[in-house]
Motif scaffolding. Structure first.
Motif, short mmCIF file in Angstrom:
data_model
loop_
_atom_site.label_atom_id
_atom_site.label_comp_id
_atom_site.label_asym_id
_atom_site.label_seq_id
_atom_site.Cartn_x
_atom_site.Cartn_y
_atom_site.Cartn_z
N LEU A 76 0.85 -1.19 0.00
CA LEU A 76 0.00 0.00 0.00
C LEU A 76 0.88 1.23 0.00
N LEU A 77 0.73 2.08 -1.05
CA LEU A 77 1.58 3.26 -1.23
C LEU A 77 0.72 4.52 -1.24
N PRO A 78 1.30 5.66 -0.86
CA PRO A 78 0.53 6.92 -0.93
C PRO A 78 0.30 7.40 -2.36
N LEU A 79 1.19 7.06 -3.28
CA LEU A 79 1.09 7.43 -4.69
C LEU A 79 1.72 6.32 -5.53
N PRO A 80 1.32 6.15 -6.77
CA PRO A 80 1.95 5.12 -7.61
C PRO A 80 3.46 5.30 -7.75
N SER A 81 3.93 6.54 -7.72
CA SER A 81 5.36 6.80 -7.90
C SER A 81 6.13 6.82 -6.58
N SER A 82 5.44 6.63 -5.46
CA SER A 82 6.09 6.76 -4.15
C SER A 82 6.87 5.50 -3.78
N PRO A 83 8.08 5.65 -3.19
CA PRO A 83 8.82 4.49 -2.70
C PRO A 83 8.38 4.04 -1.31
N GLU A 84 7.55 4.87 -0.65
CA GLU A 84 7.15 4.57 0.73
C GLU A 84 6.05 3.52 0.76
N VAL A 85 6.26 2.45 1.50
CA VAL A 85 5.27 1.39 1.67
C VAL A 85 4.60 1.58 3.03
N LEU A 86 3.30 1.85 3.02
CA LEU A 86 2.56 2.11 4.25
C LEU A 86 2.12 0.82 4.94
N ARG A 87 1.69 -0.15 4.17
CA ARG A 87 1.24 -1.43 4.70
C ARG A 87 1.56 -2.53 3.70
N SER A 88 1.66 -3.77 4.20
CA SER A 88 1.90 -4.93 3.34
C SER A 88 0.93 -6.04 3.72
N GLY A 89 0.65 -6.90 2.79
CA GLY A 89 -0.23 -8.03 3.04
C GLY A 89 -0.04 -9.10 2.00
N THR A 90 -0.52 -10.31 2.26
CA THR A 90 -0.37 -11.43 1.31
C THR A 90 -1.67 -12.21 1.22
#
Length: 823
Positions: A76-90
């Motif tokens: 989960l990213l704030p923008l498509p171009s952002s390197p920051e990952v806010l959350r992850s899931g599988t």
């Protein structure tokens, strides 16, 4: 026994906690018209805007192929171009999975309400997946991505939210709505209360709701007059317009009630919650419930909107912003559009400006919030008139507010159109008519009363020019009824003195608004009015306009039409002439428009449509009276039936309120979306200030004007960059600089419609005008029901020698126009 009770309580608490653990699932886009195949090591994704706090998962429609195994890894990213990952899931994949919706969970985001996110999903494993998708216009706040590239598609997806966070977020929203109401009381009730309480005779005899309604109408009328008269002496007060009137009124109110303050405190302490013992006793709490539901439905409708909707909202927002920029009235529309006069009505915009001055809100949000506050007031200010017509029967106002606020299509539907100028006048109109009734029938002929009525009428006219015709229709009916009454009681001799005293009102009114209309006389609006006195429209045109009345059911529900007719018939039986006369005011408005055939003044400025969308006013008043009469009859015959009827209406009210809370339809009417807002921010940072954008739009009024059809129209406001379509008010009514500017733009769109890109004649037109960029909004030129979008993304992409993409987000595209091609 106590153990059993304790067990039940514990079981209920446990059930609640377990229910809270299950996420709230809210569908965003469910249509599936196609599938996109995803193979191992490919990514797919979706951008979106959340509607609740506590985002904790996304649900996609997956159609697995055979031999599928592996996992989907979500970021989960704030923008498509952002390197920051806010959350992850599988999500684990395995053979035998059936087609359906599958949720990829992640840790909840506490504060996710109205946030924009990009979910990127990577497929690691074997086999293939089909992702259910639909066309790009099926969801307005995002796009489907394949390998980090946006497509003109949307996935079929749900968002899920943690219940606890979502409920906490809704509670915070409720507190915000209460803050809006508090601001409305300060800005839009206190000034009128402070003016009316010492000047209106009989003020202390009115009930609380009457006083608040009258004060609201007076307050909303005051602000445009205040801006006008301070402008005449070159005084622009800015934020003081928002602070001085309410604070001065507060001083007056406190001083007048200085001896009652201690008594009020004692009265509040003595208040006890008691169950009403009579059927009439349920009317006040019922009224409070209706008002609460009206407030909730109005604010719920806009809770996820980024900007007011439809075309009218653009010009309203721009005028409000110009008032804010100039700290009062203005002459020039620069820097937004090159027009050098301001002659249109500005009452609503003054009301928005004072809200923004007080709160610091931007005009974009101020217009949206104040529009809904006026939507509430448009119902609330019917209270005094309804109470008078129903002879103070408490069920009359309750029925009127119930119909106008909950059951009628309008005015709640105005949020979709941004029809705020007419709405603001319809807040003041019932107050003006109530005051006129008091003036004539309660013998309140003092100079003070005449001045107060003139102020209300002056503010109403400055809010919406056509409102004077609505008022005159009602006033003429009142006058006819007055003549009948005077002759009936054989006091016709009193009519002449009464008429002479009433002449003072138009005299003061003309004095109040004459400076503005002196300014308007040089505008194209004034010349249009003069044209109506010289030229009459073809008979065919007038008959064609009348055909709109065959669609009356689209503006007033058939059930309400039936009840209105029933009220009219019943009033005839009971000889209640005040109710019988109401439909004739509507008839006068229709006839006034037809009067254009005989050059009747102002008839060419009227619209049958404007009458139709205001029908909730007479209908709700008549049905409210019927409501009161019904309960009065039932009271004397069957208390049980009256209670049963009240309970039934209560249930229907809750059901209807739940239904109309979603009456806002951004899918059809919103021009500005979140991707457009993000793009506008980028433009302000990256694009030169002298840029000129070609934007989507089309011609209207037989090719004489143009309107925008996506967020590109709003760029002068959202991005502070020029575009090729001015607001309608400016284009139709104001004087451009340079001369011929409006015609040049209309001709540009005529050329582009007749010679679509990449026709050489259209390219030459872009060169001649000085176009530097092209903006394709998230809605892709498909709002406002255009004949067809002016240009398509695919067309621009196929012309790289002319149009170079410089920005891509979701369906938004910004292109640089290669001006070397002009040579």
């Amino acid at each position: 026994m106590y153990k059993a009770i304790h067990k039940r309580i514990l079981w209920l608490l446990l059930s609640f906690c377990l229910a809270a653990c299950a996420p709230i699932q809210k569908p965003e886009q469910l249509l599936i018209s196609d599938y996109i195949t995803i193979t191992p090591h490919q990514t797919f994704g979706q951008t979106f805007v959340t509607r609740y706090d506590g985002l904790n998962g996304i649900v996609f429609y997956l159609k697995p192929q055979e031999a599928l195994r592996g996992e989907l890894i979500l970021s989960l990213l704030p923008l498509p171009s952002s390197p920051e990952v806010l959350r992850s899931g599988t999500l684990q994949l395995h053979p035998g999975m059936e087609a359906g919706y599958y949720r990829i969970p992640f840790a909840p985001l506490a504060a996710s309400f109205r946030s924009y996110y990009y979910v990127r999903v990577s497929f690691q494993g074997e086999g293939a997946l089909h992702i259910g998708v639909a066309p790009g216009e099926t969801y307005i706040n995002g796009a489907f991505y394949l390998n980090n590239e946006p497509l003109e598609s949307q996935s079929a997806f749900y968002l899920t939210h943690d219940k606890v966070y979502a409920m906490l977020g809704l509670f915070q929203e409720l507190l915000l709505w209460l803050l809006y109401i508090g601001i409305a009381v300060f800005l839009y009730i206190l000034p009128g209360w402070g003016l009316l309480s010492p000047l209106w005779s009989g003020w202390d005899d009115l009930d609380l709701f009457e006083k608040a309604s009258l004060a609201a109408g007076m307050s909303l009328a005051l602000y445009p007059l205040l801006l006008l008269w301070t402008h005449l002496i070159h005084l622009h007060l800015g934020a003081l317009y928002a602070w001085l009137p309410p604070l001065a009124a507060l001083v007056v109110i406190l001083w007048r009630n200085r001896e009652k303050i201690t008594k009020i405190t004692i009265w509040i302490k003595s208040l006890k919650l008691t169950i009403p013992q009579t059927i009439e006793g349920w009317a006040p709490p019922g009224l409070m419930l209706v008002l609460a539901l009206i407030v909730a439905t109005r604010f719920w409708a806009i809770r996820t909107l980024d900007a007011p909707m439809w075309g009218d909202s653009y010009q309203h927002t721009m005028i409000a912003q110009l008032l804010i920029d100039h700290r009062g009235l203005f002459e020039s529309w620069v820097p937004y559009v090159p027009y050098t006069t301001m002659t249109t009505h500005f009452g609503f915009h003054a009301i928005v400006a004072v809200y923004c001055w007080l709160t610091g809100a931007e005009a974009l949000q101020g217009t949206l919030i104040v529009g809904q506050l006026l939507n509430i007031f448009a119902v609330f200010t019917l209270y005094p008139l309804a109470r008078k017509l129903s002879a103070k029967n408490p069920f009359g106002p309750l029925g009127t507010l119930l119909i106008a606020g909950i059951f009628s299509i309008h005015p709640v539907f105005y949020v979709n159109w941004g029809r705020y100028a007419q709405l603001s006048s319809q807040v003041i109109l019932p107050i003006a008519l109530w005051m006129v009734l008091e003036f004539f029938f309660q013998q309140k002929h003092t100079t003070k009363i005449s001045i107060l009525i003139s102020i209300v009428l002056g503010g109403m006219i400055l809010a919406y020019y056509r409102s004077i015709f609505f008022f005159l229709a009602g006033a003429i009916v009142i006058l006819i009824f007055l003549l009948k009454r005077l002759f009936y009681i054989k006091k016709s001799k009193t009519f002449i003195p009464l008429l002479s005293k009433s002449v003072l009102i138009p005299s003061i009114l003309i004095s109040l608004v004459l400076p503005w209309f002196w300014r308007v006389k040089q505008s194209t609006l004034a010349s249009s009015l003069v044209q109506g006195l010289v030229n009459s429209p073809p008979m065919e045109t007038m008959f064609q306009e009348l055909k709109v009345w065959t669609t009356i059911g689209d503006y007033l529900q058939p059930s309400l039409i039936f009840l209105t007719i029933l009220a009219f018939v019943f009033a005839g039986i009971r000889r209640r002439w005040t109710i019988i006369c109401i439909p004739f005011a509507v008839l006068l408005l229709v006839l006034h428009r037809l009067g254009a055939l005989w050059h009747l003044p102002g008839a060419n400025m009227m619209q049958q449509f404007a009458i139709l969308i205001a029908l909730y006013l007479p209908a709700s008043l008549m049905i409210g009276w019927l409501f009161a009469e019904t309960f009065a009859l039932l009271k004397s015959h069957s208390a049980f039936v009256s209670r049963l009827l009240l309970v039934t209406i209560f249930g229907m009210t809750l059901f209807q309120a739940w239904k109309i809370r979603t009456i806002a339809n951004p899918q059809q009417y919103a021009m500005v979306t979140r991707p457009d807002i993000i793009a506008a921010t980028w433009i302000k940072q990256k694009i030169p200030k002298d840029a000129l954008f070609l934007v989507q739009g089309f011609r209207i009024y037989n090719g004489k004007s143009i309107v925008g059809s996506d967020a590109g129209w709003w760029l002068p406001l959202t991005a502070q960059r020029a575009n090729t379509i001015p607001p309608q008010y400016a284009l139709l009514n104001e004087i451009p600089n340079p001369p011929g500017y409006s015609e040049t733009l209309v001709n540009l769109y005529a050329t582009l419609e007749d010679h679509p890109l990449p026709d050489q004649e259209s390219i030459q037109a872009l060169c001649n005008l000085g176009i530097t960029h092209v903006f394709q909004g998230q809605r892709q030129g498909k709002v406002a029901i255009p004949p067809s979008p002016l240009f398509a993304t695919a067309t621009l992409n196929d012309l790289p020698e002319l149009f170079s993409p410089v920005y891509i987000l979701d369906l938004v595209r910004i292109y640089s126009f290669n001006r070397d091609s002009c040579e």
